[in-house]
Enzyme design. Sequence first.
Site, PDB file in Angstrom:
ATOM      1  CD  GLU A 248      33.890  38.322  49.488  1.00  0.00           C
ATOM      2  OE1 GLU A 248      35.144  37.196  49.293  1.00  0.00           O
ATOM      3  OE2 GLU A 248      34.659  38.919  49.052  1.00  0.00           O
TER       4      GLU A 248
ATOM      5  CB  CYS B 132      39.207  33.602  48.528  1.00  0.00           C
ATOM      6  SG  CYS B 132      40.311  32.366  48.104  1.00  0.00           S
TER       7      CYS B 132
ATOM      8  CD  GLU C 212      42.206  34.819  46.625  1.00  0.00           C
ATOM      9  OE1 GLU C 212      40.881  34.898  46.843  1.00  0.00           O
ATOM     10  OE2 GLU C 212      42.845  33.991  45.913  1.00  0.00           O
TER      11      GLU C 212
ATOM     12  N   GLY D   5      41.288  47.230  49.604  1.00  0.00           N
ATOM     13  CA  GLY D   5      42.854  46.795  49.306  1.00  0.00           C
ATOM     14  C   GLY D   5      43.804  46.772  47.597  1.00  0.00           C
ATOM     15  N   GLY D   6      43.284  45.799  47.265  1.00  0.00           N
ATOM     16  CA  GLY D   6      44.146  45.507  46.116  1.00  0.00           C
ATOM     17  C   GLY D   6      44.244  46.551  44.919  1.00  0.00           C
TER      18      GLY D   6
ATOM     19  N   GLY E  77      42.701  39.809  49.934  1.00  0.00           N
ATOM     20  CA  GLY E  77      42.246  40.990  50.299  1.00  0.00           C
ATOM     21  C   GLY E  77      41.091  41.126  49.235  1.00  0.00           C
ATOM     22  CB  SER E  78      38.871  44.263  51.049  1.00  0.00           C
ATOM     23  OG  SER E  78      40.084  45.230  50.519  1.00  0.00           O
TER      24      SER E  78
ATOM     25  CE  LYS F 274      51.561  45.119  56.063  1.00  0.00           C
ATOM     26  NZ  LYS F 274      50.386  44.089  57.185  1.00  0.00           N
TER      27      LYS F 274
END
Length: 525
Positions: free
Chosen positions: A392, A302, A265, A245-246, A241-242, A184
């Site tokens: 973060e 990251c 991650e 979202g993860g 990603g965030s 994706k």
Amino acid sequence: MTLTGNLLIGAAGVPTATGTMKALNPATGELIEPEFAFAGPTEIDHAVRLADEAFDSYSHSGPAERAAFLDSIADKLEAVKDELAARLALETGLPAAQFEGEAIRTADVFRKFATVVRQGRFLQATIDPAQPDRQPAPRMDHRLQKVALGPVVIFGASNFPISYSVAGGDTASALAAGCPVVLKAHNAHPGASEIQGRVIQQAVGEAGLHEGVFSLVRGAGNEIGEALVDHPLVRAVTFTGSEGGGMALYRRAQQRPDPIPVFTEMTSVNPTFALPAALAARGAEIGGGLVQRAMYNVGQACLKPAVLLAVDGPGFQEMRDAASAAVEKAAARTMLTPGIHDAYTRNAQRMENDGATRIAAGPAPAQAWDGQSLLYEVSGEQLLAEPTLREEVFGPAVLLVRLTGLDQLFDVACAFRGQLSATLHAEAADRAAAERLLPILERRTGRIVFNAFSIPQEVSYASTHGGPFPATSDSRFTSVGMGAIERFVRPVTYQNFPDELLPESLREANPHHLWRVVDGELTRN
């Protein structure tokens, strides 16, 4: 290479049925041709079913064939590096030279995984020979190897649009394991994604592999991600990603009738601890060096060392002054997307609202989506009292923490959640403090750096890019380095099998000359 904007489903280029988008140049605000197709449920189902059809033949391909395929991708990626870098400069506002280097490093990752496949150690071939005369009961022959999980869905990331995207380490390690990939693509760089996708598509065709070994789709909103995670033929998912979202993908995958692993991650501040003797000896070097690393990629990495912690004492002011000077020299630069820029602005303001003091700032932004470099300071008491200060801030901001003593340093270290990395600056006189700090850090991270900085990270056999939640969803695995292949395999034991039906890695002749554990002993015989 002429961009078509099509989806790449198997060997075909597929136009949209559900809508299109154009890439945005964040430095100018201009839209870039061409239009790129979005996938709908029909295209998603087709891509995943092709991957499932490809799985049996591809997962049983020999090490030489699969390794040659990975080497071919590396060669083709290098061949288009200039074109890829030029397109990425348009889609990100960052220098083309940065992406030429990223393309070369990513090609090297594919070659390293080709070596991993040829060596075959990831199979963990293990043989316990039959013992028919064993008393009080005989033992049957048992042979074990790791096998590929099945079709894998990979979500491309925005911040490293090659090495964490279509041709990134997730794709390389999944293909190395024998898993077909449905990728994706991230909508921040659709043109660069198509270039990379067509490189892999061409390599699949030239290798004579089933077309379903690789597909590339894209879409808007959450629907496409949900459709990919929900598809019953998908066996694993990766996401960078965030945390929000993860975890949404992770929770959805656990709610399936047959839950599947989601390797995420997500978030990390990569705390750096400067112990007293190191601070006194080289405070300015630590402060200036950390800021230099933190501003890499406009702070959109990251592994950015985002928090610098030290006890107020000799060297602290020098460290503070050097960090301030480095921030004041760091020009505002275009961030990757308007959304990332807006989130950075909000989170920087949140730090100030939660008590952080701004002590230095870089030049003011010249463009709408430029990220201004910022340096904040808090006390150890503030950091312990306000958990949001330990979260973060994705962008060019650094937090300096002034501690009252070593006891507070250890308390603060214990307050951090899981991290991708942690850094320790120490001299010989700091040994006792370092020995006390190390077990705290080991419980909270997958990589500890000594007298250096968390970025960059080598992609090697010993690399770990992972850590306890919320850095990742499963701290047992890495997403960078040769160990990343372990995410996509599982063990199968073959009991009492005739030699001719065994996988080649487990046959008596050992035709690929692999290292194997035979009756507890490591051997290639």
